[in-house]
Write a protein that holds these residues in place. Structure first.
Motif, PDB file in Angstrom:
ATOM      1  N   TYR A  12       4.634  -4.966  37.556  1.00 64.09           N
ATOM      2  CA  TYR A  12       3.276  -5.188  37.025  1.00 64.09           C
ATOM      3  C   TYR A  12       2.980  -6.687  36.928  1.00 64.09           C
ATOM      4  O   TYR A  12       1.859  -7.122  37.071  1.00 64.09           O
ATOM      5  CB  TYR A  12       3.184  -4.652  35.590  1.00 64.09           C
ATOM      6  CG  TYR A  12       2.475  -3.331  35.430  1.00 64.09           C
ATOM      7  CD1 TYR A  12       1.080  -3.276  35.372  1.00 64.09           C
ATOM      8  CD2 TYR A  12       3.194  -2.155  35.293  1.00 64.09           C
ATOM      9  CE1 TYR A  12       0.434  -2.068  35.196  1.00 64.09           C
ATOM     10  CE2 TYR A  12       2.557  -0.944  35.119  1.00 64.09           C
ATOM     11  CZ  TYR A  12       1.179  -0.902  35.075  1.00 64.09           C
ATOM     12  OH  TYR A  12       0.535   0.284  34.901  1.00 64.09           O
ATOM     13  N   GLY A  58       5.313  14.834  24.331  1.00 65.64           N
ATOM     14  CA  GLY A  58       5.727  13.571  24.944  1.00 65.64           C
ATOM     15  C   GLY A  58       7.143  13.159  24.595  1.00 65.64           C
ATOM     16  O   GLY A  58       7.881  13.875  23.923  1.00 65.64           O
ATOM     17  N   CYS A 115       7.399  -3.992  26.068  1.00 68.03           N
ATOM     18  CA  CYS A 115       6.350  -3.065  26.522  1.00 68.03           C
ATOM     19  C   CYS A 115       6.796  -1.619  26.362  1.00 68.03           C
ATOM     20  O   CYS A 115       7.691  -1.159  27.084  1.00 68.03           O
ATOM     21  CB  CYS A 115       6.011  -3.322  27.985  1.00 68.03           C
ATOM     22  SG  CYS A 115       5.443  -4.989  28.299  1.00 68.03           S
ATOM     23  N   ARG A 117       6.250   2.535  26.493  1.00 70.74           N
ATOM     24  CA  ARG A 117       5.609   3.550  27.347  1.00 70.74           C
ATOM     25  C   ARG A 117       5.727   4.882  26.633  1.00 70.74           C
ATOM     26  O   ARG A 117       6.275   4.968  25.544  1.00 70.74           O
ATOM     27  CB  ARG A 117       6.342   3.671  28.692  1.00 70.74           C
ATOM     28  CG  ARG A 117       6.009   2.569  29.637  1.00 70.74           C
ATOM     29  CD  ARG A 117       4.946   3.009  30.631  1.00 70.74           C
ATOM     30  NE  ARG A 117       4.059   1.925  30.974  1.00 70.74           N
ATOM     31  CZ  ARG A 117       2.997   2.060  31.772  1.00 70.74           C
ATOM     32  NH1 ARG A 117       2.699   3.228  32.296  1.00 70.74           N
ATOM     33  NH2 ARG A 117       2.220   1.043  32.021  1.00 70.74           N
ATOM     34  N   TYR A 118       5.281   5.934  27.242  1.00 71.44           N
ATOM     35  CA  TYR A 118       5.364   7.285  26.678  1.00 71.44           C
ATOM     36  C   TYR A 118       4.671   7.301  25.316  1.00 71.44           C
ATOM     37  O   TYR A 118       3.663   6.649  25.125  1.00 71.44           O
ATOM     38  CB  TYR A 118       6.830   7.757  26.593  1.00 71.44           C
ATOM     39  CG  TYR A 118       7.594   7.519  27.873  1.00 71.44           C
ATOM     40  CD1 TYR A 118       7.223   8.166  29.058  1.00 71.44           C
ATOM     41  CD2 TYR A 118       8.654   6.632  27.929  1.00 71.44           C
ATOM     42  CE1 TYR A 118       7.906   7.932  30.241  1.00 71.44           C
ATOM     43  CE2 TYR A 118       9.342   6.394  29.105  1.00 71.44           C
ATOM     44  CZ  TYR A 118       8.952   7.057  30.255  1.00 71.44           C
ATOM     45  OH  TYR A 118       9.624   6.808  31.411  1.00 71.44           O
ATOM     46  N   GLU A 119       5.252   8.038  24.353  1.00 75.76           N
ATOM     47  CA  GLU A 119       4.611   8.124  23.031  1.00 75.76           C
ATOM     48  C   GLU A 119       4.991   6.952  22.135  1.00 75.76           C
ATOM     49  O   GLU A 119       4.658   6.929  20.959  1.00 75.76           O
ATOM     50  CB  GLU A 119       4.969   9.453  22.349  1.00 75.76           C
ATOM     51  CG  GLU A 119       4.412  10.678  23.041  1.00 75.76           C
ATOM     52  CD  GLU A 119       2.907  10.570  23.276  1.00 75.76           C
ATOM     53  OE1 GLU A 119       2.158  10.372  22.303  1.00 75.76           O
ATOM     54  OE2 GLU A 119       2.488  10.685  24.442  1.00 75.76           O
ATOM     55  N   TYR A 143      -8.800   1.181  22.052  1.00 76.26           N
ATOM     56  CA  TYR A 143      -8.713   2.168  23.129  1.00 76.26           C
ATOM     57  C   TYR A 143      -7.240   2.282  23.499  1.00 76.26           C
ATOM     58  O   TYR A 143      -6.431   1.440  23.081  1.00 76.26           O
ATOM     59  CB  TYR A 143      -9.547   1.737  24.347  1.00 76.26           C
ATOM     60  CG  TYR A 143      -9.378   0.284  24.690  1.00 76.26           C
ATOM     61  CD1 TYR A 143      -8.300  -0.141  25.454  1.00 76.26           C
ATOM     62  CD2 TYR A 143     -10.258  -0.676  24.205  1.00 76.26           C
ATOM     63  CE1 TYR A 143      -8.119  -1.474  25.743  1.00 76.26           C
ATOM     64  CE2 TYR A 143     -10.082  -2.022  24.495  1.00 76.26           C
ATOM     65  CZ  TYR A 143      -9.010  -2.415  25.257  1.00 76.26           C
ATOM     66  OH  TYR A 143      -8.820  -3.741  25.542  1.00 76.26           O
ATOM     67  N   VAL A 144      -6.894   3.338  24.263  1.00 70.66           N
ATOM     68  CA  VAL A 144      -5.476   3.578  24.527  1.00 70.66           C
ATOM     69  C   VAL A 144      -5.161   3.367  26.011  1.00 70.66           C
ATOM     70  O   VAL A 144      -5.812   3.939  26.881  1.00 70.66           O
ATOM     71  CB  VAL A 144      -5.073   5.002  24.085  1.00 70.66           C
ATOM     72  CG1 VAL A 144      -3.598   5.260  24.396  1.00 70.66           C
ATOM     73  CG2 VAL A 144      -5.333   5.172  22.595  1.00 70.66           C
ATOM     74  N   LEU A 145      -4.162   2.526  26.258  1.00 69.77           N
ATOM     75  CA  LEU A 145      -3.662   2.280  27.618  1.00 69.77           C
ATOM     76  C   LEU A 145      -2.411   3.143  27.822  1.00 69.77           C
ATOM     77  O   LEU A 145      -1.897   3.732  26.880  1.00 69.77           O
ATOM     78  CB  LEU A 145      -3.298   0.803  27.759  1.00 69.77           C
ATOM     79  CG  LEU A 145      -4.426  -0.190  27.454  1.00 69.77           C
ATOM     80  CD1 LEU A 145      -3.870  -1.601  27.309  1.00 69.77           C
ATOM     81  CD2 LEU A 145      -5.480  -0.137  28.543  1.00 69.77           C
ATOM     82  N   ASN A 146      -1.924   3.183  29.050  1.00 67.22           N
ATOM     83  CA  ASN A 146      -0.741   4.008  29.319  1.00 67.22           C
ATOM     84  C   ASN A 146       0.555   3.367  28.854  1.00 67.22           C
ATOM     85  O   ASN A 146       1.591   4.022  28.800  1.00 67.22           O
ATOM     86  CB  ASN A 146      -0.635   4.309  30.818  1.00 67.22           C
ATOM     87  CG  ASN A 146      -1.647   5.358  31.223  1.00 67.22           C
ATOM     88  OD1 ASN A 146      -2.060   6.167  30.409  1.00 67.22           O
ATOM     89  ND2 ASN A 146      -2.041   5.324  32.477  1.00 67.22           N
ATOM     90  N   GLY A 147       0.507   2.089  28.555  1.00 64.89           N
ATOM     91  CA  GLY A 147       1.712   1.393  28.120  1.00 64.89           C
ATOM     92  C   GLY A 147       1.357  -0.039  27.792  1.00 64.89           C
ATOM     93  O   GLY A 147       0.193  -0.448  27.922  1.00 64.89           O
TER      94      GLY A 147
END
Ligand code: ADE
Length: 237
Positions: A12, A58, A115, A117-119, A143-147
């Protein structure tokens, strides 16, 4: 400044080799090191997550790889500089990141971004990290990002450009949105008339005081229209 990023998706961060932050790394102003959390796993599948205690949807990030990663990456600062690192976990449940946060963080010697990820990450990791450095949970917005990766990139860019020497002309940092609590004034360049839209005549007048006053008015007007929440209630502006 040294920045370490711990992530299961190190690629990334390839974009941070571009442009001003890329140059800052070449010139040694910024020492950015991106690490793969899976390098601190010891099983064949390089597992970083597991099911949550108590049930629920999750997966949760396991504490062991995080503990080892923080031991390797964060504790070395204390040994090298005598200073505790700042350890940031991007999270939608954290304090909101602002220009003031970026300014504050731009003065640190060493920042570590973890960083999730997941829950999310096993809660005990935050407690452990606090024994090594100053822990901050920081949200990019409501707002919610994926990670945490995209949030970390945004924060590194906002912090990095405030490190002296990163942006060529430091004056350009002063006149930006949020630096004085207002949005930035509008900018124009040649041609002076484009598709029936003339540049505001005051900008062609050469009258510096009039230009400064017009820009200030524009800042206040834009802020009132787009971001009234930034203005004090009884505005004396
Ligand atoms: N991770 C997921 N959502 C996020 C947000 N809004 N800010 C920071 N980190 C996050």
């Amino acid at each position: 400044m040294r920045i370490d990023v711990i992530s299961i998706f190190p690629s990334y961060f390839d974009g941070l080799t571009l442009s001003l932050l890329g140059k800052a790394q070449h010139s040694g102003i910024l020492d950015l090191r991106v690490r793969d959390l899976r390098d601190w796993t010891h099983d064949r599948h390089r597992t970083v997550d597991d099911t949550p205690y108590g049930g629920g949807a999750g997966m949760v990030m396991k504490p062991e790889p995080w503990g080892e990663a923080l031991d390797d990456v964060a504790t070395s600062t204390v040994e090298a500089t005598g200073q505790r690192p700042t350890i940031i976990f991007p999270s939608p449940a954290g304090e909101v990141f602002t220009q003031a946060t970026a300014r504050d963080l731009s003065t640190r010697e060493h920042i570590v971004f973890g960083c999730g990820r997941y829950e999310g990450i096993d809660e005990r990791v935050f407690e452990y990290a606090a024994s090594i450095g100053e822990v901050r949970l920081i949200s990019l917005g409501d707002y919610v990002l994926n990670g945490g990766e995209v949030a970390t990139m945004a924060m590194i860019e906002a912090i990095g450009r405030l490190i002296p020497g990163v942006v060529g002309n430091p004056e350009s940092l002063v006149e930006e949105s949020h630096e004085d609590g207002l949005l930035e004034y509008p900018s124009y360049t040649k041609p002076s008339n484009w598709r029936d839209q003339p540049v505001p005549p005051v900008l062609l007048s050469g009258n510096h005081a009039a230009i400064a006053a017009w820009r200030r008015e524009q800042q206040i007007e834009r802020t009132r229209r787009r971001r009234p929440d930034l203005l004090p209630e009884e505005t004396a502006l």
